[in-house]
Design an enzyme around this catalytic site. Sequence first.
Site, PDB file in Angstrom:
ATOM      1  N   CYS A  17       0.862  -1.189   0.000  1.00 14.15           N
ATOM      2  CA  CYS A  17       0.000   0.000   0.000  1.00 14.15           C
ATOM      3  C   CYS A  17       0.891   1.230   0.000  1.00 14.15           C
ATOM      4  O   CYS A  17       2.073   1.146  -0.363  1.00 14.15           O
ATOM      5  CB  CYS A  17      -0.988  -0.028   1.162  1.00 14.15           C
ATOM      6  SG  CYS A  17      -0.240  -0.011   2.804  1.00 14.15           S
ATOM      7  N   ASN A  20       2.260   1.473   4.374  1.00 15.95           N
ATOM      8  CA  ASN A  20       2.564   0.207   5.067  1.00 15.95           C
ATOM      9  C   ASN A  20       2.286   0.296   6.569  1.00 15.95           C
ATOM     10  O   ASN A  20       3.011  -0.283   7.381  1.00 15.95           O
ATOM     11  CB  ASN A  20       4.018  -0.253   4.815  1.00 15.95           C
ATOM     12  CG  ASN A  20       4.303  -1.676   5.258  1.00 15.95           C
ATOM     13  OD1 ASN A  20       5.366  -1.965   5.792  1.00 15.95           O
ATOM     14  ND2 ASN A  20       3.378  -2.590   5.061  1.00 15.95           N
ATOM     15  N   CYS A  22      -1.461   0.643   7.368  1.00 19.91           N
ATOM     16  CA  CYS A  22      -2.890   0.296   7.467  1.00 19.91           C
ATOM     17  C   CYS A  22      -3.244  -0.925   6.612  1.00 19.91           C
ATOM     18  O   CYS A  22      -3.364  -2.042   7.113  1.00 19.91           O
ATOM     19  CB  CYS A  22      -3.766   1.481   7.070  1.00 19.91           C
ATOM     20  SG  CYS A  22      -3.610   2.913   8.171  1.00 19.91           S
ATOM     21  N   ARG A  23      -3.417  -0.717   5.314  1.00 23.76           N
ATOM     22  CA  ARG A  23      -4.011  -1.763   4.473  1.00 23.76           C
ATOM     23  C   ARG A  23      -3.103  -2.968   4.254  1.00 23.76           C
ATOM     24  O   ARG A  23      -3.537  -4.116   4.435  1.00 23.76           O
ATOM     25  CB  ARG A  23      -4.413  -1.157   3.110  1.00 23.76           C
ATOM     26  CG  ARG A  23      -5.534  -0.152   3.221  1.00 23.76           C
ATOM     27  CD  ARG A  23      -5.674   0.662   1.955  1.00 23.76           C
ATOM     28  NE  ARG A  23      -4.520   1.537   1.740  1.00 23.76           N
ATOM     29  CZ  ARG A  23      -4.307   2.278   0.670  1.00 23.76           C
ATOM     30  NH1 ARG A  23      -5.186   2.245  -0.321  1.00 23.76           N
ATOM     31  NH2 ARG A  23      -3.244   3.039   0.571  1.00 23.76           N
ATOM     32  N   SER A  24      -1.866  -2.724   3.844  1.00 23.32           N
ATOM     33  CA  SER A  24      -1.024  -3.897   3.536  1.00 23.32           C
ATOM     34  C   SER A  24      -0.595  -4.677   4.779  1.00 23.32           C
ATOM     35  O   SER A  24      -0.516  -5.910   4.711  1.00 23.32           O
ATOM     36  CB  SER A  24       0.168  -3.538   2.641  1.00 23.32           C
ATOM     37  OG  SER A  24       1.042  -2.637   3.256  1.00 23.32           O
ATOM     38  N   ASP A 135      -8.306   3.814   1.170  1.00 26.44           N
ATOM     39  CA  ASP A 135      -7.348   4.193   2.210  1.00 26.44           C
ATOM     40  C   ASP A 135      -8.115   4.702   3.429  1.00 26.44           C
ATOM     41  O   ASP A 135      -8.812   5.711   3.338  1.00 26.44           O
ATOM     42  CB  ASP A 135      -6.445   5.291   1.641  1.00 26.44           C
ATOM     43  CG  ASP A 135      -5.325   5.655   2.591  1.00 26.44           C
ATOM     44  OD1 ASP A 135      -5.389   5.261   3.775  1.00 26.44           O
ATOM     45  OD2 ASP A 135      -4.396   6.334   2.146  1.00 26.44           O
TER      46      ASP A 135
HETATM   47  P1  4NP Z   1      -1.858   2.769   4.131  1.00 26.65           P
HETATM   48  O1  4NP Z   1      -2.487   4.140   4.710  1.00 26.65           O
HETATM   49  O2  4NP Z   1      -1.281   3.116   2.759  1.00 26.65           O
HETATM   50  O3  4NP Z   1      -3.020   1.859   4.042  1.00 26.65           O
HETATM   51  O4  4NP Z   1      -0.790   2.325   5.103  1.00 26.65           O
HETATM   52  C1  4NP Z   1      -1.734   5.325   4.803  1.00 26.65           C
HETATM   53  C2  4NP Z   1      -0.881   5.496   5.854  1.00 26.65           C
HETATM   54  C3  4NP Z   1      -0.141   6.668   5.983  1.00 26.65           C
HETATM   55  C4  4NP Z   1      -0.277   7.646   5.047  1.00 26.65           C
HETATM   56  C5  4NP Z   1      -1.134   7.471   3.976  1.00 26.65           C
HETATM   57  C6  4NP Z   1      -1.863   6.304   3.855  1.00 26.65           C
HETATM   58  N1  4NP Z   1       0.459   8.856   5.190  1.00 26.65           N
HETATM   59  O5  4NP Z   1       0.224   9.771   4.393  1.00 26.65           O
HETATM   60  O6  4NP Z   1       1.310   8.951   6.097  1.00 26.65           O
END
Ligand code: 4NP
Length: 177
Positions: A17, A20, A22-24, A135
């Site tokens: 994702c 790294n 939340c989703r992945s 997201d």
């Molecule tokens: P992820 O979510 O891609 O599912 O881990 C996010 C986590 C952090 C950020 C964006 C999306 N960020 O902008 O820090």
Amino acid sequence: MGKNGNNDQKIRVMFVCLGNICRSPLAEGVFRKLVREHGLESQFEIRSSGTGDWHVGQPADRRMRATARSYSVDLEPHLGAQITFDDLAHYDHVLVMDKSNLNDVLYLDREDQFGHKVRLFREFDPEPDDFQVPDPYYGGDEGFRHVYEIVDRTARTFLHRLIEEHNLAPARHSSND
Ligand code: 4NP
């Protein structure tokens, strides 16, 4: 070739994702748990990573950990990592959460040596909607539960596809093991 349950080569799966956190990490944790429940853990190598570097070395998002925990998925061991070109060479399946991740990962592989390994995770979702895992980072708790439902359903379908494709069966242990 032999990724056929005889354990001569592991099936390597990387979930990707943006951050790294939340989703992945959730996809990694859910898929690990499913693989363990099927007795297949010796036949898999499973990781996750982000396209960005902001959260390298950090634990998963507190809200994602709490949601995962409520479904008995443990994300506590997770530490953030950023995907590299070498990961594309190493892993057999690089499953990305959204189309932006897809562009970013393919950008690492400008000569398109490994593009055939990179797919939207939700290609395996029986209810794929727009083929992206939303997201949840800037939203509320409901978004995290929604992500869990998508990831759980999709990971199950993906695992069953691999079980069929590679004729996987739980590893047998001799009495000397
Ligand atoms: P992820 O979510 O891609 O599912 O881990 C996010 C986590 C952090 C950020 C964006 C999306 N960020 O902008 O820090």
